[in-house]
Design an enzyme around this catalytic site. Structure first.
Site, mmCIF file in Angstrom:
data_model
loop_
_atom_site.group_PDB
_atom_site.id
_atom_site.type_symbol
_atom_site.label_atom_id
_atom_site.label_comp_id
_atom_site.label_asym_id
_atom_site.label_seq_id
_atom_site.Cartn_x
_atom_site.Cartn_y
_atom_site.Cartn_z
ATOM 1 C CB VAL A 126 -0.958 0.053 1.217
ATOM 2 C CG1 VAL A 126 -2.135 -0.873 1.022
ATOM 3 C CG2 VAL A 126 -0.227 -0.248 2.514
ATOM 4 C CB CYS A 131 6.578 6.686 7.442
ATOM 5 S SG CYS A 131 6.242 8.224 8.271
ATOM 6 C CE LYS A 140 5.809 9.156 16.677
ATOM 7 N NZ LYS A 140 6.817 8.236 16.136
ATOM 8 C CB THR A 231 12.489 -1.751 -1.257
ATOM 9 O OG1 THR A 231 13.906 -1.849 -1.035
ATOM 10 C CG2 THR A 231 12.218 -1.782 -2.746
ATOM 11 N N GLY A 326 14.372 -4.348 23.684
ATOM 12 C CA GLY A 326 15.010 -3.249 22.945
ATOM 13 C C GLY A 326 14.513 -1.915 23.479
ATOM 14 C CD GLU A 333 8.368 7.253 19.076
ATOM 15 O OE1 GLU A 333 8.907 8.305 18.731
ATOM 16 O OE2 GLU A 333 7.707 6.549 18.287
ATOM 17 C CG HIS A 604 9.541 36.834 26.763
ATOM 18 N ND1 HIS A 604 10.203 35.865 27.475
ATOM 19 C CD2 HIS A 604 8.711 37.463 27.650
ATOM 20 C CE1 HIS A 604 9.813 35.906 28.742
ATOM 21 N NE2 HIS A 604 8.905 36.878 28.868
#
Ligand SMILES: Cc1cc2nc3c(=O)[nH]c(=O)nc-3n(C[C@H](O)[C@H](O)[C@H](O)COP(=O)(O)OP(=O)(O)OC[C@H]3O[C@@H](n4cnc5c(N)ncnc54)[C@H](O)[C@@H]3O)c2cc1C
Ligand SMILES: NC(=O)c1ccc[n+]([C@@H]2O[C@H](COP(=O)([O-])OP(=O)(O)OC[C@H]3O[C@@H](n4cnc5c(N)ncnc54)[C@H](O)[C@@H]3O)[C@@H](O)[C@H]2O)c1
Length: 634
Positions: A126, A131, A140, A231, A326, A333, A604
């Site tokens: 697809v 990502c 996310k 790829t 890992g 995340e 600021h």
């Protein structure tokens, strides 16, 4: 100059015009049975094995043809401002063919069209790749939820802001839908952006047949002046770990093809007849045969307990206790997501400290902020040598061995395990053997311009590789930037991407971001090259905006050369660190020195003032000139 024996075939494959787009949904197309010689070659099956009768049935004939391949750079094209797909030079179907429509391929395609190149992109699964479908985008979305949950569950934080909120809760399916819907939306956006610019999206697995020639799908062949391989990658699962999730669609399709073709050839070889090709490939039996093989290859998606990020992102269940093997980007995340949604997490990390890839000072701080106060424990310096999925009421078992001595250390029993041990480049079925390219640890070797290097160390003419498949930097924006850089090169502009200027971010709460060298890397370089390294730091605790948000936990660290003001690295942990890093990464990309940037003015109160303070606190030798000290024309 180079000559080669080539195979041509007809009908169905025209090198003059690309085949019409298939109406078969992309998900299914690549699982269809192979019916051409080209696709059989793809699996390494030689013509001698097939015999000529089989070849004719596949609609193929042989011809000896000599390819003349120029090793010179192509004539430089002028940039065109055309916003539609241009027309290729006479001798090729396309100026540029990209294999893989992930973010790397997409970035390259858009830039190529902008430059007036007639462009096609081949996708075997697809559009959007890792990502969009299984990476940045859905993760996310989950992290957006975990950030809010974390805030709503933090009584102390809410009280400090004077807020009162009833108990926070979530609906698992609602959260999963948010991630899935976002992926769909972004995938559609990506597809539409390419379609609207006129990029031809060709569906099917792409295989390089030879220089400037690619096959895709069943038997479609296109030629291109330049080819980009994009790829990508798939989760890497170490030996001994049994994942009980489904195969990825692309991997599955290739495996299914291989099994089908092998069975047929075996049967034909044994009985010296071609019944099987005839009856299995060209009859209604094909459907049943294909279904049978597919069922053997694909496991049912339910009840998975040992998973990779591909499956975890679907949020099919939230385990009470999950081991994350890992502690890199993915592990960290997901620990943020799982702990916010109520899971207990145990990290298993092979190296001696958690988050070993980050600057050590940032890892230490991250441990204090993101690990210790949460429902997380960890084992470091150990390998997960064997993991067995839960079965018949028994939990997932994880055997740990000492990373150095390899002695057994411990056995964990948990509800689920997430394998986050890195990613492996995906090059299966790409036909690298047809162009004498040998992967290195799975990655496609490239030079600094992403030009592919063959087994003899020579550049393969007109062939580039970008993104995760070349392993330079496994990040979405790096893949896209490499694609843009390649398009610049093929349109005549010398362009070398400075990878040290590419930022990275981990989207935990708070976030971590970085660009350039870590402190140990900078010190090593300094020792080799003989210069001094200095460090400057600023805290979020002194920043008005961070304090207004009651988010004062954080640090920004600058690694620099005091002799000339060069920025070597910047590392940030704190609120919106992922956005803050760009001032530093742009400065590195543009070669801006500290003595230049420290006079830039920041609004600021903003978090950007953390970075302003950082540059201002650096001590560059006074004799180094700064533009601010020179007269400025008004
Ligand atoms: C959980 C997770 C979270 C992530 N979060 C981030 C993040 O926040 N930020 C970030 O920068 N990076 C993130 N990444 C990394 C990022 O997803 C990758 O670096 C990026 O997707 C690489 O892009 P690519 O174009 O090289 O490959 P991919 O996105 O993997 O795309 C490759 C495409 O090529 C197709 N393909 C493969 N072989 C063939 C073939 N022979 N023919 C036709 N098509 C083929 C595949 O189907 C796929 O669509 C994350 C990764 C994961 C797993
Ligand atoms: N926010 C982001 O940009 C983002 C998010 C997710 C993923 N990514 C990309 O995806 C890629 C893959 O991420 P990742 O977290 O899987 O890989 P990683 O390389 O970041 O971390 C893998 C970790 O697993 C450890 N490890 C390896 N084998 C082990 C074993 N058998 N037992 C115990 N520990 C083991 C390694 O020491 C390492 O710390 C990264 O290169 C990253 O660039 C980026």
């Amino acid at each position: 100059m180079q000559s080669s024996l080539s195979l041509s075939f007809s009908p169905g494959s025209s090198s003059a015009a690309p085949a019409p787009r298939s109406r078969v949904p992309p998900d299914f197309l690549h699982i269809a049975a192979p019916q051409t010689l080209a696709s059989l070659r793809f699996y390494g099956i030689r013509r001698e094995v097939l015999g000529f009768s089989s070849l004719r049935r596949f609609g193929c004939h042989f011809s000896r043809r000599v390819h003349v391949v120029s090793h010179e750079r192509p004539p430089r094209r002028l940039s065109a401002s055309a916003s539609d797909n241009g027309s290729a030079s006479k001798s090729f179907d396309y100026d540029l063919v990209i294999i893989g429509a992930g973010v790397g391929g997409h970035g390259a395609a858009l830039h190529a069209v902008e430059k007036g190149l007639k462009t096609a992109i081949i996708e075997g699964d697809v559009v959007g790749g890792t990502c969009v479908n299984r990476g940045c985008v859905p993760s996310k979305a989950l992290l957006a939820v975990s950030g809010r949950m974390r805030e709503l569950q933090n009584d102390h934080h809410l009280k400090a802001l004077g807020l009162q909120v009833d108990a926070a809760g979530y609906d698992r399916k609602g959260v999963a839908d948010h991630a899935n819907n976002l992926a769909t939306k972004i995938r559609n956006n990506l597809t539409n952006s390419m379609k609207s610019l006129g990029v031809d999206i060709l569906t099917g697995v792409g295989t390089i047949l030879g220089p400037q020639k690619v096959k895709y799908g069943k038997d479609n062949v296109v030629t291109a002046r330049d080819i980009i391989v994009a790829t990508g990658s798939v989760p890497f699962v170490p030996k001994g770990i049994q994942v009980d999730g489904k195969l990825s669609a692309l991997k599955a399709s290739i495996l299914i093809h291989k099994i089908e073709v092998s069975i047929i050839l075996l049967l034909e070889t044994i009985i010296h007849r071609d019944y099987f090709t005839k009856y299995l490939f060209f009859s209604p039996l094909n459907g049943f045969f294909h279904y049978f093989i597919t069922c053997l290859c694909l496991e049912k998606p339910t009840g998975k307990t040992v998973i990779t990020s591909d499956h975890a992102l679907k949020l099919e269940f939230i385990p009470d206790w999950i081991a994350i093997v890992g502690s890199g980007y993915i592990g960290l995340e997901f620990s943020d997501v799982y702990t916010a949604l109520g899971s207990e997490v145990t990290f298993v990390e092979a190296l001696d400290q958690l988050m070993p890839g980050f600057d050590p000072e940032i890892s230490k701080l991250a441990q204090r902020v993101l690990i210790n106060p949460r429902n997380i424990d960890y084992h470091t310096g150990v390998f997960a040598s064997k993991i067995t999925p839960a079965k018949d009421g028994k939990p997932v078992t994880i055997e740990l061995i000492d990373a150095k001595t390899k002695e057994p250390k411990d056995t964990l029993e948990v509800d689920a395990a997430l394998i986050a041990t890195g990613r492996a480049p995906f090059t299966q079925g790409l036909g690298l053997e047809n162009i004498n390219v040998v992967t290195q640890h799975g990655f496609i070797p490239v030079d600094e311009c992403m030009r592919v290097v063959d087994a003899n160390g020579n550049l393969v003419p007109h062939l580039y590789c970008i993104g995760d498949a070349n392993g330079k930097m496994m990040l979405a924006h790096a893949a896209s930037a490499q694609g843009i850089s390649v398009v610049e090169q093929v349109t005549g502009n010398d362009h070398v991407l400075n990878h040290l200027s590419i930022p990275a971010a981990c989207f935990t709460h708070p976030e971590i971001s970085m660009v350039g060298l870590t402190e140990p890397q900078a010190r090593e370089k300094a020792q080799k090259e003989g210069f001094e390294v200095r460090i400057a730091k600023t805290s979020f605790k002194a920043n008005t905006k961070a304090l207004a948000e009651n988010e004062g936990e954080g640090l920004a660290k600058l690694i620099y050369r005091p002799d000339n003001g060069e920025i070597l690295g910047v590392h940030i942990l704190g609120l919106h660190a992922a956005d803050l890093i760009h001032e530093a990464s742009n400065a590195i990309a543009l070669g801006t020195r500290i003595q230049d940037i420290k006079y830039a003015v920041h609004a600021h109160p903003t978090l950007s003032e953390v970075i302003d303070e950082l540059f201002k606190s650096a001590k560059v030798h006074s004799e180094v000139s700064s533009p601010a000290s020179e007269p400025v024309a008004v």
